[in-house]
Design a protein around this motif. Structure first.
Motif, PDB file in Angstrom:
ATOM      1  N   MET A   1       0.845  -1.189   0.000  1.00  0.00           N
ATOM      2  CA  MET A   1       0.000   0.000   0.000  1.00  0.00           C
ATOM      3  C   MET A   1       0.880   1.239   0.000  1.00  0.00           C
ATOM      4  N   GLN A   2       0.575   2.204  -0.819  1.00  0.00           N
ATOM      5  CA  GLN A   2       1.341   3.426  -0.889  1.00  0.00           C
ATOM      6  C   GLN A   2       1.138   4.266   0.369  1.00  0.00           C
ATOM      7  N   GLN A   3       2.129   5.144   0.636  1.00  0.00           N
ATOM      8  CA  GLN A   3       2.076   5.972   1.831  1.00  0.00           C
ATOM      9  C   GLN A   3       0.804   6.797   1.881  1.00  0.00           C
ATOM     10  N   ALA A   4       0.424   7.423   0.760  1.00  0.00           N
ATOM     11  CA  ALA A   4      -0.775   8.266   0.732  1.00  0.00           C
ATOM     12  C   ALA A   4      -2.017   7.453   1.056  1.00  0.00           C
ATOM     13  N   ASP A   5      -2.084   6.208   0.547  1.00  0.00           N
ATOM     14  CA  ASP A   5      -3.256   5.370   0.797  1.00  0.00           C
ATOM     15  C   ASP A   5      -3.346   4.974   2.273  1.00  0.00           C
ATOM     16  N   GLU A  21      -2.085  21.557   1.148  1.00  0.00           N
ATOM     17  CA  GLU A  21      -1.812  21.117   2.510  1.00  0.00           C
ATOM     18  C   GLU A  21      -1.511  19.627   2.552  1.00  0.00           C
ATOM     19  N   GLN A  22      -2.265  18.839   1.781  1.00  0.00           N
ATOM     20  CA  GLN A  22      -1.997  17.407   1.728  1.00  0.00           C
ATOM     21  C   GLN A  22      -0.602  17.131   1.175  1.00  0.00           C
ATOM     22  N   ALA A  23      -0.228  17.877   0.137  1.00  0.00           N
ATOM     23  CA  ALA A  23       1.095  17.684  -0.456  1.00  0.00           C
ATOM     24  C   ALA A  23       2.191  17.984   0.564  1.00  0.00           C
ATOM     25  N   ARG A  24       2.010  19.017   1.364  1.00  0.00           N
ATOM     26  CA  ARG A  24       2.988  19.365   2.401  1.00  0.00           C
ATOM     27  C   ARG A  24       3.096  18.234   3.431  1.00  0.00           C
ATOM     28  N   VAL A  25       1.955  17.704   3.839  1.00  0.00           N
ATOM     29  CA  VAL A  25       1.961  16.605   4.815  1.00  0.00           C
ATOM     30  C   VAL A  25       2.684  15.389   4.246  1.00  0.00           C
ATOM     31  N   LEU A  26       2.352  14.996   3.034  1.00  0.00           N
ATOM     32  CA  LEU A  26       2.957  13.809   2.439  1.00  0.00           C
ATOM     33  C   LEU A  26       4.455  13.989   2.216  1.00  0.00           C
ATOM     34  N   ARG A  27       4.882  15.213   2.002  1.00  0.00           N
ATOM     35  CA  ARG A  27       6.307  15.502   1.827  1.00  0.00           C
ATOM     36  C   ARG A  27       7.072  15.396   3.138  1.00  0.00           C
ATOM     37  N   ASP A  28       6.440  15.868   4.230  1.00  0.00           N
ATOM     38  CA  ASP A  28       7.168  16.016   5.487  1.00  0.00           C
ATOM     39  C   ASP A  28       7.028  14.837   6.436  1.00  0.00           C
ATOM     40  N   ILE A  29       5.954  14.090   6.334  1.00  0.00           N
ATOM     41  CA  ILE A  29       5.694  13.040   7.308  1.00  0.00           C
ATOM     42  C   ILE A  29       6.665  11.878   7.129  1.00  0.00           C
ATOM     43  N   ALA A 110       6.802  21.592  12.822  1.00  0.00           N
ATOM     44  CA  ALA A 110       6.682  22.719  11.889  1.00  0.00           C
ATOM     45  C   ALA A 110       5.505  22.531  10.944  1.00  0.00           C
ATOM     46  N   THR A 111       5.274  21.300  10.498  1.00  0.00           N
ATOM     47  CA  THR A 111       4.151  21.025   9.600  1.00  0.00           C
ATOM     48  C   THR A 111       2.836  21.094  10.358  1.00  0.00           C
ATOM     49  N   PHE A 112       2.842  20.615  11.585  1.00  0.00           N
ATOM     50  CA  PHE A 112       1.669  20.713  12.453  1.00  0.00           C
ATOM     51  C   PHE A 112       1.273  22.177  12.629  1.00  0.00           C
ATOM     52  N   GLU A 113       2.246  23.033  12.882  1.00  0.00           N
ATOM     53  CA  GLU A 113       1.960  24.457  13.055  1.00  0.00           C
ATOM     54  C   GLU A 113       1.509  25.102  11.750  1.00  0.00           C
ATOM     55  N   PHE A 114       2.053  24.642  10.624  1.00  0.00           N
ATOM     56  CA  PHE A 114       1.610  25.125   9.323  1.00  0.00           C
ATOM     57  C   PHE A 114       0.117  24.851   9.121  1.00  0.00           C
TER      58      PHE A 114
END
Length: 233
Positions: A1-5, A21-29, A110-114
C-alpha cells in the motif's frame, strides 16, 4: 500500500485538507515500523512531532524514579497523540511505547503548526479531538476510583473504540489479554477473568488474536448504578 493510501485510512484529518496542505503533509511526514517494546517518545524530551498509529497499538504511560508505572491510555490504529505537547511547546510528560509491532507516523512540529495557521477544518478537527481527550481522562479518573475491575476493563476497551479519537476502527481490535491487562493496569489473569465476565454479559466476544465488541454502549455503562442520577420519586 502506498504511503498516501495508508495515511488516508489512518488519518481522518488528512482528507479535510486542500491539495496544497496534503502535499505538504505527504512531503514532510515520516513512517516507521517498530517492534513491540520500542519507545516511540520519552518523557522529558522536547515534543518534535505529532504521533499517529497506522497499524498496531501504542501505550501512553508515566513512571517515577522507583520504577512504578501507570498506563494512561492506549492508542490503536487511526489514533494520533501528542498535540497538547506541541500546542504548549513543552517537553513530553509521558512515555509512548509500542505494545506490539506497529507502524508509526511522525508529523513534524513545523508542519503541524503550518496546518494550524492555514486550515480551519484541521483546527476544528483538533479542537474536537482535544475535547474528547479531556472527557476521556476525566472519565478514567472517575472510573479508577468508583468502579470494580470488570467495569474498569470494560471502560478501557470502550475507550479504544472511540469513533472520534480512533475513526475507522470497526468493531474488532487486535489485542491480547496481556495487552488488555497493561492498559487496564491489572494482571493478565485478572484481565482474562474480566473479559470472560463481559463476554458472558453479551458485550463482547473474545476471538483469536483480538476482541470483537458486540455492544459498545453496554461496555461504556457496564457496572453503573442503574438508579444513578434518577433521584427519588
Amino acid at each position: 500500500m502506498q504511503q498516501a493510501d495508508s495515511l488516508q485510512l489512518a488519518a481522518a484529518w488528512l482528507r479535510l485538507l486542500n491539495a496544497q496542505e496534503q502535499a505538504r503533509v505527504l512531503r514532510d511526514i515520516t513512517i516507521q515500523q517498530v517492534g513491540a517494546g520500542t519507545i516511540i517518545e520519552r518523557k522529558g524530551e522536547p515534543g518534535q512531532a505529532w504521533i499517529g498509529v497506522l497499524a498496531g497499538l501504542l501505550k501512553v504511560s508515566v513512571g517515577n524514579a522507583d520504577g512504578k508505572l501507570a498506563s494512561l491510555t492506549g492508542v490503536p490504529a487511526g489514533g494520533w497523540i501528542g498535540e497538547g505537547t506541541l500546542l504548549k511547546r513543552e517537553i513530553r510528560k509521558y512515555d509512548v511505547v509500542a505494545l506490539r509491532e506497529s507502524v508509526v507516523a511522525r508529523l513534524p512540529a513545523a508542519t503541524f503548526e503550518f496546518l494550524l495557521d492555514t486550515s480551519i477544518p484541521f483546527n476544528r478537527y483538533l479542537l474536537q479531538q482535544l475535547n474528547e481527550r479531556v472527557a476521556q481522562f476525566i472519565g478514567k479518573a472517575e472510573n479508577d476510583r468508583l468502579l470494580d475491575t470488570d467495569a474498569r476493563v470494560a471502560r478501557c476497551l470502550a475507550e479504544l473504540f472511540n469513533p472520534l479519537l480512533y475513526p475507522g476502527m470497526g468493531m474488532k481490535l487486535a489485542i491480547t489479554q496481556e495487552e488488555v491487562g497493561y492498559l487496564a493496569r491489572v494482571s493478565r489473569q485478572r484481565a482474562n477473568q474480566a473479559l470472560a465476565a463481559l463476554e458472558a454479559a453479551g458485550l463482547l466476544r473474545v476471538e483469536y488474536g483480538g476482541v470483537r465488541v458486540m455492544d459498545l454502549e453496554g461496555l461504556k455503562h457496564y457496572g453503573e448504578d442503574p438508579w444513578a442520577g434518577k433521584g427519588l420519586p
